[in-house]
Design a protein around this motif. Structure first.
Motif, PDB file in Angstrom:
ATOM      1  N   LYS A   1      25.802   6.016  14.282  1.00 18.93           N
ATOM      2  CA  LYS A   1      26.564   5.159  15.181  1.00 18.93           C
ATOM      3  C   LYS A   1      26.733   3.741  14.605  1.00 18.93           C
ATOM      4  O   LYS A   1      27.540   2.973  15.115  1.00 18.93           O
ATOM      5  N   TYR A   2      25.934   3.415  13.580  1.00 19.22           N
ATOM      6  CA  TYR A   2      25.967   2.081  13.008  1.00 19.22           C
ATOM      7  C   TYR A   2      26.224   2.186  11.504  1.00 19.22           C
ATOM      8  O   TYR A   2      25.795   3.135  10.861  1.00 19.22           O
ATOM      9  N   VAL A   3      26.920   1.210  10.952  1.00 21.24           N
ATOM     10  CA  VAL A   3      27.147   1.188   9.505  1.00 21.24           C
ATOM     11  C   VAL A   3      26.734  -0.173   8.956  1.00 21.24           C
ATOM     12  O   VAL A   3      26.714  -1.177   9.678  1.00 21.24           O
ATOM     13  N   THR A   4      26.406  -0.187   7.669  1.00 18.01           N
ATOM     14  CA  THR A   4      25.993  -1.416   7.000  1.00 18.01           C
ATOM     15  C   THR A   4      26.881  -1.672   5.808  1.00 18.01           C
ATOM     16  O   THR A   4      27.153  -0.756   5.024  1.00 18.01           O
ATOM     17  N   ILE A   5      27.351  -2.898   5.678  1.00 13.74           N
ATOM     18  CA  ILE A   5      28.166  -3.314   4.540  1.00 13.74           C
ATOM     19  C   ILE A   5      27.351  -4.308   3.722  1.00 13.74           C
ATOM     20  O   ILE A   5      26.908  -5.336   4.243  1.00 13.74           O
ATOM     21  N   PHE A   6      27.174  -3.981   2.438  1.00 14.48           N
ATOM     22  CA  PHE A   6      26.367  -4.821   1.560  1.00 14.48           C
ATOM     23  C   PHE A   6      27.258  -5.655   0.642  1.00 14.48           C
ATOM     24  O   PHE A   6      28.481  -5.474   0.588  1.00 14.48           O
TER      25      PHE A   6
ATOM     26  N   GLU B   1      25.394 -10.472   3.775  1.00 16.33           N
ATOM     27  CA  GLU B   1      26.059 -11.388   2.834  1.00 16.33           C
ATOM     28  C   GLU B   1      27.175 -10.686   2.064  1.00 16.33           C
ATOM     29  O   GLU B   1      27.208 -10.711   0.826  1.00 16.33           O
ATOM     30  N   PRO B   2      28.116 -10.053   2.755  1.00 13.52           N
ATOM     31  CA  PRO B   2      29.123  -9.238   2.071  1.00 13.52           C
ATOM     32  C   PRO B   2      30.110 -10.027   1.217  1.00 13.52           C
ATOM     33  O   PRO B   2      30.763  -9.450   0.357  1.00 13.52           O
ATOM     34  N   PHE B   3      30.230 -11.339   1.447  1.00 15.11           N
ATOM     35  CA  PHE B   3      31.217 -12.128   0.710  1.00 15.11           C
ATOM     36  C   PHE B   3      30.577 -13.071  -0.307  1.00 15.11           C
ATOM     37  O   PHE B   3      31.264 -13.900  -0.900  1.00 15.11           O
TER      38      PHE B   3
ATOM     39  N   ILE C   1      26.448  -7.875  13.330  1.00 17.74           N
ATOM     40  CA  ILE C   1      25.298  -8.685  12.930  1.00 17.74           C
ATOM     41  C   ILE C   1      25.526  -9.035  11.463  1.00 17.74           C
ATOM     42  O   ILE C   1      25.571  -8.155  10.607  1.00 17.74           O
ATOM     43  N   PHE C   2      25.686 -10.314  11.182  1.00 16.52           N
ATOM     44  CA  PHE C   2      26.168 -10.773   9.873  1.00 16.52           C
ATOM     45  C   PHE C   2      25.159 -11.761   9.284  1.00 16.52           C
ATOM     46  O   PHE C   2      24.877 -12.803   9.877  1.00 16.52           O
ATOM     47  N   VAL C   3      24.610 -11.428   8.123  1.00 14.05           N
ATOM     48  CA  VAL C   3      23.656 -12.305   7.429  1.00 14.05           C
ATOM     49  C   VAL C   3      24.392 -13.237   6.482  1.00 14.05           C
ATOM     50  O   VAL C   3      25.246 -12.791   5.704  1.00 14.05           O
ATOM     51  N   THR C   4      24.078 -14.528   6.548  1.00 18.29           N
ATOM     52  CA  THR C   4      24.688 -15.490   5.635  1.00 18.29           C
ATOM     53  C   THR C   4      23.774 -16.695   5.446  1.00 18.29           C
ATOM     54  O   THR C   4      22.898 -16.957   6.279  1.00 18.29           O
ATOM     55  N   HIS C   5      23.968 -17.401   4.333  1.00 13.95           N
ATOM     56  CA  HIS C   5      23.299 -18.700   4.151  1.00 13.95           C
ATOM     57  C   HIS C   5      24.341 -19.813   4.102  1.00 13.95           C
ATOM     58  O   HIS C   5      24.007 -20.955   3.803  1.00 13.95           O
TER      59      HIS C   5
END
Length: 258
Positions: free
Chosen positions: A78-83, A161-163, A190-194
Motif C-alpha cells: 500500500k506504500y511506496v518509497t522513492i530514493f 531526499e529524492p532530488f 513523507i519527504f526527507v530533506t535537509h
C-alpha cells in the motif's frame, strides 16, 4: 483522527566497538491522511531512520508506529518509497519500468500499459516511453520513478531526499511538479530533506529534527494560501521562522504545533 501515529519511538544501533548510538529518542508524531510532511534536519538527526521505520524497513527499539490503526511491522504494497538513486532497471524501457509494480498486481498487459502511459503523461514523459533510463537525464529518471510510484495508486509515498543529486533548476522544477501532482492525487507524503527552501515549498507541515540524539524540535505549519511562490512574503516569512528554529538553544522548548 490521525492516519499515521508515531508514539514514543526510539532507535538504537550497536557500533562495531560495542558502543550504542542513539539515532532516535522518544519521538512522537501524528500525521493526517493527505498531508505532505517534510522531515527537515542536518545529517545525523535520524530523519531517514524515522522514514525507514514508518515504511517498515526497520523496527523501532522502543515505541510503536501505526498506520490507519495497524501496527507497522514490515513494508506494505500500500506504500511506496522513492530514493535518491531512482531505482530504475536499466534493461527495461521507461514504459516497462513504470509497469513494474503493476506486474506484481497481476493486471492484464493491456491494462498495465494503459495505466503506465497515463502516469507517464502526468509527469510529462509520454514521448519517452520506449527510451531506456541511460538515455534520460537525472531529472527525467526521477520523474519515471515518480510515475512508477503513482501507477500502483499507493496510500502513502515515502521520499528520501529524492532530488538531492539534481542541479538546482531541475530540482526546483521537480519540487513544483511533485507538489502539484501529489496534491491533485491527494496522496499522503513523507519527504526527507535537509534543504530549507525545499521543505517550505513542499510541505503542509515541517517537522524539524535535531541530532545527538534525534528528536523532534519543532513542527511548523506551512500556510501559503495555495500558492507555492518562492518570491512571496509568506514564503520568506516561513523560511525565516525555520532559520529561527534551528538557531534556538537546546534548552529552549518553544514549539509551533497545530
Amino acid at each position: 483522527m490521525s492516519y499515521i501515529k508515531v508514539e514514543d519511538v526510539s532507535r538504537q544501533f550497536t557500533k562495531a566497538d560495542g558502543s550504542v548510538f542513539q539515532a532516535l529518542d522518544h519521538v512522537d508524531l501524528e500525521i493526517k491522511q493527505g498531508e505532505f510532511i517534510c522531515l527537515l534536519g542536518p545529517s545525523g538527526c535520524g530523519k531517514s531512520t524515522l522514514l525507514n521505520i514508518l515504511a517498515g524497513f526497520e523496527g523501532a527499539s522502543a515505541g510503536t508506529v501505526t498506520i490507519d490503526g495497524q501496527t507497522v511491522a514490515k513494508p506494505s504494497p500500500k506504500y511506496v518509497t522513492i530514493f535518491q538513486n531512482y531505482g530504475l532497471l536499466p534493461w527495461r524501457t521507461v514504459l516497462k519500468n513504470v509497469e513494474l509494480g503493476l506486474e506484481e498486481q497481476q493486471l492484464p498487459a493491456d491494462e498495465r500499459e494503459k495505466i503506465a502511459r497515463h502516469y507517464l503523461e502526468v509527469v510529462g514523459l509520454q514521448d519517452f516511453a520506449d527510451s531506456h533510463p541511460a538515455e534520460l537525464s537525472g531529472g527525467m529518471q526521477q520523474r519515471v520513478a515518480i510515475a512508477r510510484a503513482l501507477a500502483v495508486d499507493p496510500e502513502i509515498i515515502f521520499m528520501d531526499e529524492p532530488f538531492a543529486a539534481l542541479d538546482a533548476l531541475t530540482r526546483m522544477k521537480l519540487q513544483d511538479e511533485v507538489s502539484a501532482i501529489c496534491r491533485k492525487q491527494k496522496k499522503t507524503i513523507i519527504f526527507v530533506t535537509h534543504d530549507i527552501d525545499e521543505a517550505v515549498v513542499l510541505a503542509d507541515r515541517i517537522v524539524i529534527m535535531t541530532p545527538n540524539p534525534g528528536q523532534i524540535k519543532t513542527i511548523l505549519p506551512v500556510d501559503l494560501h495555495g500558492q507555492r511562490d518562492r518570491t512571496s512574503p509568506d514564503f520568506w516569512d516561513i523560511r525565516e521562522r525555520v532559520f529561527e528554529c534551528f538557531a534556538l538553544k537546546p534548552e529552549d522548548k518553544t514549539e509551533y504545533y497545530i
